[in-house]
Enzyme design. Structure first.
Site, short mmCIF file in Angstrom:
data_model
loop_
_atom_site.label_atom_id
_atom_site.label_comp_id
_atom_site.label_asym_id
_atom_site.label_seq_id
_atom_site.Cartn_x
_atom_site.Cartn_y
_atom_site.Cartn_z
NE ARG A 94 4.84 63.44 13.69
CZ ARG A 94 5.43 62.40 14.32
NH1 ARG A 94 5.86 62.52 15.55
NH2 ARG A 94 5.58 61.25 13.70
CE1 TYR A 133 -9.60 84.94 14.55
CE2 TYR A 133 -9.43 82.67 15.31
CZ TYR A 133 -9.37 83.60 14.29
OH TYR A 133 -9.11 83.19 13.01
CG ASP A 163 -5.06 84.93 21.36
OD1 ASP A 163 -4.11 85.56 20.85
OD2 ASP A 163 -5.95 84.37 20.69
CE LYS A 168 -4.64 86.01 12.18
NZ LYS A 168 -5.41 85.71 13.39
C1 LIG Z 1 -6.04 84.57 13.94
C2 LIG Z 1 -6.21 84.42 15.39
C3 LIG Z 1 -6.17 83.15 16.01
C4 LIG Z 1 -6.04 81.87 15.24
O1 LIG Z 1 -4.82 81.78 14.55
P1 LIG Z 1 -4.64 81.05 13.13
O2 LIG Z 1 -3.20 81.24 12.84
O3 LIG Z 1 -5.55 81.70 12.16
O4 LIG Z 1 -5.01 79.60 13.34
C5 LIG Z 1 -6.33 83.11 17.39
N1 LIG Z 1 -6.50 84.24 18.11
C6 LIG Z 1 -6.54 85.45 17.55
C7 LIG Z 1 -6.73 86.65 18.41
C8 LIG Z 1 -6.40 85.59 16.18
O5 LIG Z 1 -6.47 86.81 15.63
#
Ligand SMILES: *Cc1c(COP(=O)(O)O)cnc(C)c1O
Length: 384
Positions: A51, A103, A175, A200
């Protein structure tokens, strides 16, 4: 090791990773272990429990830091796990100002998880720094920017947000999921924290869910690492391996996502049944100059409205494509299509959605790396 002088494509293969020290294996091994044998109590090789640290994860964290021209990377089991860790830096009474075009999952964790704990959130249009300034109080601690925004692809000027943050002694988190480190490096524009949903573009193959935070500041890294270990939302080594493998082609994939995205955006703009098309590469996009300044290219994310602005028309289109798969998520090699109002942004109330310019017929495309002629033919038959 992070080498600022390498070009991105070289860094994607080499920066932060090295052959396995025990065998010379060129690929980072999957250290599928929970614990590490100590030669005596407290005598270990830097790894005690997975962890806290795991060698596969360490390599991924170092590589992510290198790709963002930063010192430290920290991986989490999901992107939301990473966002959760950022929220835990704050205490009841603190205020966070975030992008209004956000998001859906980020909006949900902010308003449904942390607001009840006493952190206050304000959502503003961050393309207008004066609105951010106006929302700041002596309780404000963090600016949370997401750019390009989701799903209407506005571009927030990161350097301008950083100037506001510095003036008021706030942290700026960005982000960077939609852009990926290939298109944009927020640290170079003054961000303090970069957040990625690795799920992504970075992993890129729709086969792993993971998140990361990237920071430069030693104290911030220590605090976030403490949260990472104490809250325990850490990814397993197999997922870290998949992300590392994905990164090796990040630059090549992004080039094709951008090329295909540009062609499809222009095709849609000329289509008689299509209303507004949102893509930062258009010279008449309101934030085009900012995009040109802070991004290397314009990406493969496109949204568009139908002239017939109804949920039904959007649903019909979303059910008639053959190559664009109707699914949540984005950034994988396959093209995906989504209807934010009923899918990713369903958690945001309709009134909030409309304030952010998210209409009922809005369709979001994550343009993949297929042959673009086939993708256009697919849209052609679906739009009709
Ligand atoms: C998918 C996404 C998240 C969250 O990420 P997860 O891996 O699904 O928890 C946060 N911000 C954006 C812009 C995203 O596309």
């Amino acid at each position: 090791m992070y080498l600022r002088c390498m070009k991105f494509g070289t860094k994607a293969l080499h920066a932060g990773v090295h052959p396995d020290p025990t065998t010379g294996a060129i690929m980072t091994p999957i250290y599928q272990t929970s614990t590490y044998v100590q030669s005596g109590p407290g005598q270990h090789k830097g790894y005690e429990y997975s962890r806290t640290h795991n060698p596969t994860r360490t390599q991924l964290q170092d590589q992510l830091a290198a790709l963002e021209n930063a010192k430290y990377g920290l991986c989490f089991s999901t992107g939301l796990g990473a966002i959760d860790a950022v929220c835990k830096l704050f205490a009841p009474g603190d205020e966070i100002i975030a992008t209004n075009d956000l998001y859906g999952g980020t909006f949900r964790i902010f308003t449904k998880m942390y607001q009840p704990f006493g952190i206050k959130f304000k959502f503003v249009d961050m393309t207008k720094p004066e609105l951010v300034e106006a929302a700041i109080t002596d309780k404000t601690k963090l600016l949370w920017a997401e750019t390009p925004t989701n799903p209407t692809l506005k571009i927030i000027d990161i350097a301008a947000m950083s100037a506001v943050a510095k003036k008021h002694n706030l942290l700026l988190a960005v982000d960077n999921t939609f852009a990926s480190p290939y298109l944009q490096n927020p640290m170079d524009q003054g961000a303090d924290i970069i957040m990625h949903s690795i799920t992504k573009y970075i992993a890129g193959h729709s086969d792993v869910v993971m998140g990361a935070l990237i920071v430069n500041d030693d104290e911030l890294k220590t605090r976030l690492e403490f949260i990472q270990n104490s809250s325990g939302a850490t990814p397993g080594p197999m997922d870290c391996f998949l992300a590392l493998r994905g990164i090796k082609t990040l630059h090549i994939r992004m080039q094709r996502h951008c090329e295909n995205g540009a062609k499809i955006a222009r095709y849609l703009k000329d289509h008689p049944k299509v209303g507004q098309v949102f893509w930062p590469g258009f010279t008449d996009h309101p934030n085009h100059e900012v995009a040109k300044k802070q991004m290397r290219d314009f990406g493969g994310m496109i949204s568009f409205e139908l002239k017939e602005d109804s949920v039904e028309a959007a649903m019909k289109l979303a059910s008639s494509t053959h190559l664009f798969a109707c699914a949540e998520s984005l950034g994988g090699v396959e093209s995906l299509l989504g209807h934010p109002a009923s899918m990713t942004h369903a958690a945001i109330p309709k009134a909030e959605r409309e304030k952010a310019g998210l209409r009922d017929s809005l369709i979001r495309l994550s343009v993949g790396i297929e042959d673009v002629d086939d993708l256009i033919a697919d849209l052609e038959q679906a739009i009709g």
